[in-house]
Write a protein that holds these residues in place. Structure first.
Motif, short mmCIF file in Angstrom:
data_model
loop_
_atom_site.label_atom_id
_atom_site.label_comp_id
_atom_site.label_asym_id
_atom_site.label_seq_id
_atom_site.Cartn_x
_atom_site.Cartn_y
_atom_site.Cartn_z
N ARG A 142 -0.84 3.13 1.98
CA ARG A 142 -1.21 2.37 3.01
C ARG A 142 -2.69 2.19 3.15
N ALA A 143 -3.30 3.25 2.95
CA ALA A 143 -4.74 3.35 3.27
C ALA A 143 -5.40 2.37 1.94
N PHE A 144 -4.70 2.55 0.53
CA PHE A 144 -5.51 1.74 -0.13
C PHE A 144 -5.01 0.51 0.01
N LEU A 145 -3.82 -0.03 0.63
CA LEU A 145 -3.58 -1.49 0.73
C LEU A 145 -4.66 -1.69 1.89
N ALA A 146 -4.80 -1.09 2.90
CA ALA A 146 -5.88 -1.30 4.11
C ALA A 146 -7.22 -1.94 3.68
N ASP A 147 -7.69 -0.84 2.59
CA ASP A 147 -8.91 -0.98 1.97
C ASP A 147 -9.05 -2.30 1.04
N GLY A 148 -7.79 -2.76 0.72
CA GLY A 148 -8.08 -3.86 -0.12
C GLY A 148 -7.95 -5.34 0.83
N VAL A 149 -7.48 -5.29 1.82
CA VAL A 149 -7.33 -6.69 2.62
C VAL A 149 -8.44 -7.59 2.56
N SER A 150 -9.98 -7.38 2.70
CA SER A 150 -10.89 -8.28 2.56
C SER A 150 -11.05 -8.88 1.30
N GLY A 151 -10.66 -8.02 0.40
CA GLY A 151 -10.84 -8.49 -1.02
C GLY A 151 -9.58 -9.33 -1.66
N ALA A 152 -8.45 -9.03 -1.13
CA ALA A 152 -7.26 -9.87 -1.51
C ALA A 152 -6.14 -10.00 -0.52
N PHE A 153 -6.61 -10.58 0.60
CA PHE A 153 -5.80 -10.74 1.57
C PHE A 153 -4.17 -11.01 1.41
#
Length: 187
Positions: A142-153
């Motif tokens: 989940r942390a990995f996904l949260a870190d990716g939101v701005s680059g791959a919403f």
């Protein structure tokens, strides 16, 4: 809403007077708002959109700890499971008090099941509610996904929808029609 209620600083989270939240729920709301603030900053959102994200996060669980009779009376819904009523109840209350941003109301109303009609506010809230770091399951994923939101919403949103469906099925719960419709659209 008063000027004080629109304060977005996580440390001074102000909820409506009618909110029914425990300290644990308040902490969850603060983590959701912190994620939304972070993503809004990373995406350089205009101030009005940033505030919509923050307000949706701040109000999404305002009635999460209300009892079933209160939520059923507020929504008039006698069919949905009790755990799905706090969003519609909060959205109705906010609308009655003059909240007119439909994207914010829709985000709050459908944050537990999803909505095909959402714009970015609803999708961001749906992700933040699931990805906030206080939840104890799948923390690294989940942390990995949260870190990716701005680059791959959109890609992260699709993955969150999938993970939430998998969890619902694993827990033996039924899927709301809105969730199935959303999945069929994003898959």
């Amino acid at each position: 809403m008063s000027a004080e209620q629109t304060t977005s600083a996580v440390t001074s989270l102000v909820l409506p007077d009618w909110a029914i939240v425990s300290d644990k729920r308040r902490a969850h709301i603060q983590r959701v708002v912190a994620l939304l603030e972070r993503w809004a900053g990373e995406l350089s959102l205009p101030d009005a959109e940033r505030q919509a994200w923050i307000d949706a996060g701040r109000w999404h669980d305002a009635l999460r700890d209300a009892d079933e009779p209160t939520l059923r009376a507020a929504t008039g819904d006698t069919e949905r499971p009790y755990g799905m009523l706090h969003g519609p109840a909060a959205a109705s209350r906010l609308a009655a008090e003059g909240e007119s941003r439909q994207a914010v109301l829709d985000a709050i109303r459908w944050h537990t099941v999803g909505s095909l009609e959402w714009d970015q506010v609803g999708r961001a809230l749906y992700m933040a509610d699931f990805l906030e770091p206080g939840r104890t399951f799948m923390q690294a994923d989940r942390a990995f996904l949260a870190d990716g939101v701005s680059g791959a919403f959109d890609a992260v949103f699709r993955q969150v929808v999938r993970l939430r469906i998998e969890w619902t099925i694993r827990e033996g719960k039924g899927l709301a029609p809105e969730t199935v419709t959303l999945w069929n659209h994003v898959r």
